[in-house]
Motif scaffolding. Structure first.
Motif, PDB file in Angstrom:
ATOM      1  N   CYS A   1       0.833  -1.202  -0.143  1.00  0.00           N
ATOM      2  CA  CYS A   1       0.044  -0.004  -0.063  1.00  0.00           C
ATOM      3  C   CYS A   1       1.132   1.374   0.057  1.00  0.00           C
ATOM      4  CB  CYS A   1      -0.937   0.051   1.153  1.00  0.00           C
ATOM      5  SG  CYS A   1      -1.981  -1.342   1.293  1.00  0.00           S
TER       6      CYS A   1
ATOM      7  N   CYS B   1      -4.590  -7.128  -6.065  1.00  0.00           N
ATOM      8  CA  CYS B   1      -5.549  -7.468  -4.994  1.00  0.00           C
ATOM      9  C   CYS B   1      -6.870  -7.820  -5.636  1.00  0.00           C
ATOM     10  CB  CYS B   1      -5.784  -6.183  -4.171  1.00  0.00           C
ATOM     11  SG  CYS B   1      -4.002  -5.591  -3.312  1.00  0.00           S
ATOM     12  N   ASP B   2      -8.018  -7.038  -5.425  1.00  0.00           N
ATOM     13  CA  ASP B   2      -9.179  -7.634  -5.853  1.00  0.00           C
ATOM     14  C   ASP B   2      -9.303  -7.415  -7.252  1.00  0.00           C
ATOM     15  OD1 ASP B   2      -9.063  -4.723  -5.810  1.00  0.00           O
ATOM     16  OD2 ASP B   2     -11.183  -4.546  -5.159  1.00  0.00           O
TER      17      ASP B   2
ATOM     18  N   CYS C   1      -1.974  -6.008  -0.068  1.00  0.00           N
ATOM     19  CA  CYS C   1      -3.317  -5.478  -0.064  1.00  0.00           C
ATOM     20  C   CYS C   1      -3.775  -4.890   1.030  1.00  0.00           C
ATOM     21  CB  CYS C   1      -4.093  -6.625  -0.722  1.00  0.00           C
ATOM     22  SG  CYS C   1      -3.695  -7.290  -2.261  1.00  0.00           S
ATOM     23  N   GLU C   2      -3.200  -4.712   2.373  1.00  0.00           N
ATOM     24  CA  GLU C   2      -3.754  -4.433   3.359  1.00  0.00           C
ATOM     25  C   GLU C   2      -2.957  -3.232   4.333  1.00  0.00           C
ATOM     26  OE1 GLU C   2      -4.947  -7.406   6.179  1.00  0.00           O
ATOM     27  OE2 GLU C   2      -5.679  -8.842   4.762  1.00  0.00           O
TER      28      GLU C   2
ATOM     29  N   LYS D   1      -6.846  -8.462  -9.467  1.00  0.00           N
ATOM     30  CA  LYS D   1      -5.521  -9.244  -9.786  1.00  0.00           C
ATOM     31  C   LYS D   1      -6.055 -10.303 -10.948  1.00  0.00           C
ATOM     32  CE  LYS D   1      -5.793 -12.699  -6.281  1.00  0.00           C
ATOM     33  NZ  LYS D   1      -5.214 -13.480  -5.029  1.00  0.00           N
TER      34      LYS D   1
ATOM     35  N   TRP E   1      -0.837   1.932  -4.778  1.00  0.00           N
ATOM     36  CA  TRP E   1       0.174   0.940  -4.330  1.00  0.00           C
ATOM     37  C   TRP E   1       1.562   1.319  -4.738  1.00  0.00           C
ATOM     38  CZ3 TRP E   1      -4.632  -0.092  -5.888  1.00  0.00           C
ATOM     39  CH2 TRP E   1      -5.198  -1.038  -5.207  1.00  0.00           C
TER      40      TRP E   1
ATOM     41  N   GLN F   1      -8.560  -1.811   3.257  1.00  0.00           N
ATOM     42  CA  GLN F   1      -7.768  -2.136   2.134  1.00  0.00           C
ATOM     43  C   GLN F   1      -6.858  -0.917   1.630  1.00  0.00           C
ATOM     44  OE1 GLN F   1      -8.245  -5.041  -0.123  1.00  0.00           O
ATOM     45  NE2 GLN F   1      -9.096  -5.731   1.840  1.00  0.00           N
TER      46      GLN F   1
END
Length: 551
Positions: A49, A132-133, A84-85, A135, A113, A108
């Motif tokens: 992140c 992440c979501d 991702c966090e 990918k 990033w 998230q």
């Protein structure tokens, strides 16, 4: 009189045929560079992140870079920041190393990033934040490309039989160049996906035409040599891709680099001959005579005699009578019993071959090497595999080679299922062997299928099998995603597909030392005295036998 008799008079394997292989080498080198390009342009570099906007009023900005990461992003088991966090707010108590971050609230990534671009300058992932979501969108680009290839297989199968091999080959070159270069300048993911679809569509014509033009100009005894040696250009292109990707780290420049050779291919297109077989089937006898005389001159043989020209006209008339008032379509693959059986069996085999090959190629692991060297090794193993299969094709025949390579590939995958992860050296050796065998099965199926379908619908047949192949390719990445359900599930599925396809291939007829069928009637109603006893015993689908055997 058959076309093979005419080829024997002008040398069915000489400088003319070798020149065709050379002229088609460059476009065939480009094919693997695009087909496996996603391994590099869609690579996902390490990322975390972006915490540059995090500021709670002054304390945060006084921390070192490492301390900011510690209080902002939870760590993985190996100590690196999670991808991702991030914490909902800075956790300063973690600086004392006495607190457990497992139960702390996370969210998230809020501000994008940060990518560690030690390997790549830019990829699709870094361009449009496909992590992440999102990918799954990286794999989607590969699937979309192969959907284009799959669609093109249907279209070019029809166009090649209707307008000729040479004309549609040029159309393929132009489409691949235009859409290939255009995709390098795409400014959105959606536009890039559309352009990759169209690039795959155009490249399909090169795939089908190059192999058919090579095979239709050689005599029976050299078909396997042409098929195998010509396919070495795929292996060369596959190895070059690793080099191109290593030297060109930007995804846009890499696409342009692997597309550029097609410009030279367009220049060499003028010297590529049209298929004389196709010309005769379509009643263009004078044009066929022109190319046959050209072949004779190139091979230092005499031009066609008056008698041969008359026989050529007679042969064309027979083919034209069969084609009169009838345009062959994909429906002709299903209208008659033996063609229907042939179509079903070859479709299953092609799906299995492609799904197995790409299932292995897209799941490279266990070497402990960087991705460029890993890709190169997997590409290099294809060369001895092709040379090996050339030897066995003429010793034990096409059918046994097809079945054997598929079954052995399945066995290699099965062995790796039971080998512990700790024995990665052994797993790597078995994986390399399986990769080589899967390539051998691909080399065999290209040649084998070309020999099975009659000339009048050969391109339709190859278009259909190419469609089934690309269907298998498109599904392969989705199969690999099932490892999230059960780690061994993808390997079990790919292993099963390889074994089933290998068993199905045993139901096909042997085509070694057998004439290429020219009409559907050659498949459905062959003359009894033209069929070898071996072929009659081996299958319900018959091809007309060659009257002489190889030396």
């Amino acid at each position: 009189m058959k076309f093979e008799n005419i080829l024997e008079e002008i040398n069915g394997f000489g400088p003319f045929q070798i020149s065709i292989i050379i002229l088609l080498c460059i476009p065939r080198i480009v094919l693997p560079c695009h087909f496996l390009l996603n391994n590099f342009i869609a690579a996902v570099p390490p990322h975390r992140c972006d915490i540059s906007t995090t500021d709670d009023g002054g304390l945060f900005r006084n921390l070192t870079h490492e301390q900011r990461l510690t209080v902002s992003i939870p760590a993985r088991g190996d100590g690196d920041p999670k991808s991702c966090e991030m914490f909902a707010e800075p956790q300063y108590q973690l600086l004392s190393n006495s607190s457990n971050s497992a139960d702390l609230p996370t969210v998230q990534c809020q501000s994008g990033w940060v990518y560690y671009n030690s390997t790549f300058t830019s990829t699709l992932t870094t361009e449009w934040d496909l992590v992440c979501d999102r990918k799954s969108l990286t794999k989607a680009t590969g699937t979309i490309f192969f959907f284009g290839v799959m669609t093109g297989a249907i279209a070019f199968g029809f166009l090649c039989d209707k307008y000729g091999r040479k004309n549609t080959l040029l159309a393929s070159y132009i489409m691949a160049i235009i859409f290939g270069f255009s995709s390098a300048f795409a400014n959105s993911y959606a536009l890039f996906a559309v352009l990759r679809f169209l690039t795959g569509f155009g490249l399909t014509g090169i795939t089908t035409n190059s192999i058919v033009l090579s095979i239709e100009w050689v005599d029976t005894s050299h078909r396997s040599f042409i098929g195998v040696i010509g396919s070495l250009s795929w292996s060369l292109g596959n190895m070059l891709l690793a080099g191109f990707a290593f030297l060109v780290n930007d995804w846009r420049m890499l696409i342009m680099t692997v597309t550029a050779p097609l410009g030279f291919a367009v220049l060499t297109w003028w010297w590529i001959p049209e298929s004389a077989r196709w010309l005769l089937v379509n009643g263009k006898v004078e044009k066929a005579q022109f190319y046959l005389d050209k072949c004779a001159k190139f091979n230092k043989k005499q031009n066609l005699s008056t008698k041969l020209k008359l026989e050529l006209q007679t042969l064309s008339n027979i083919e034209m009578m069969d084609k009169m008032d009838k345009n062959y379509t994909y429906l002709d693959l299903l209208k008659t019993p033996k063609m229907r059986q042939l179509t079903l069996l070859t479709g299953i085999v092609w799906y299995g071959v492609a799904s197995t090959y790409y299932g292995i190629s897209l799941n490279i692991s266990g070497f402990g090497l960087n991705m460029y060297l890993t890709h190169f090794i997997y590409a290099a193993i294809e060369v001895p595999a092709k040379l090996m299969i050339y030897y066995f094709l003429n010793i034990i025949g096409r059918r046994k080679c097809q079945a054997g390579t598929l079954l052995l590939t399945g066995i290699c995958i099965a062995i790796n299922i039971f080998i512990p992860q700790g024995l990665w050296h052994v797993r790597a050796i078995v994986a390399i062997l399986g990769k080589g065998l899967s390539e051998a099965s691909f080399t065999t199926v290209f040649l084998y299928t070309t020999e099975l379908y009659p000339t009048v619908i050969r391109q339709n047949g190859l278009g259909y099998t190419s469609f089934m192949s690309r269907l298998g390719v498109s599904v392969a990445p989705l199969i690999l995603l099932l490892e999230d359900v059960w780690t061994l599930l993808p390997q079990i599925i790919i292993c099963s597909v390889a074994i089933i396809a290998g068993l199905v291939s045993l139901l096909l007829p042997e085509t070694q030392n057998v004439r290429l069928p020219e009409r559907i009637d050659d498949i459905e109603n062959p003359r009894a005295n033209d069929i070898s006893s071996h072929s009659m015993k081996s299958s319900g689908i018959f091809l007309e036998s060659k009257t002489t055997t190889d030396p």
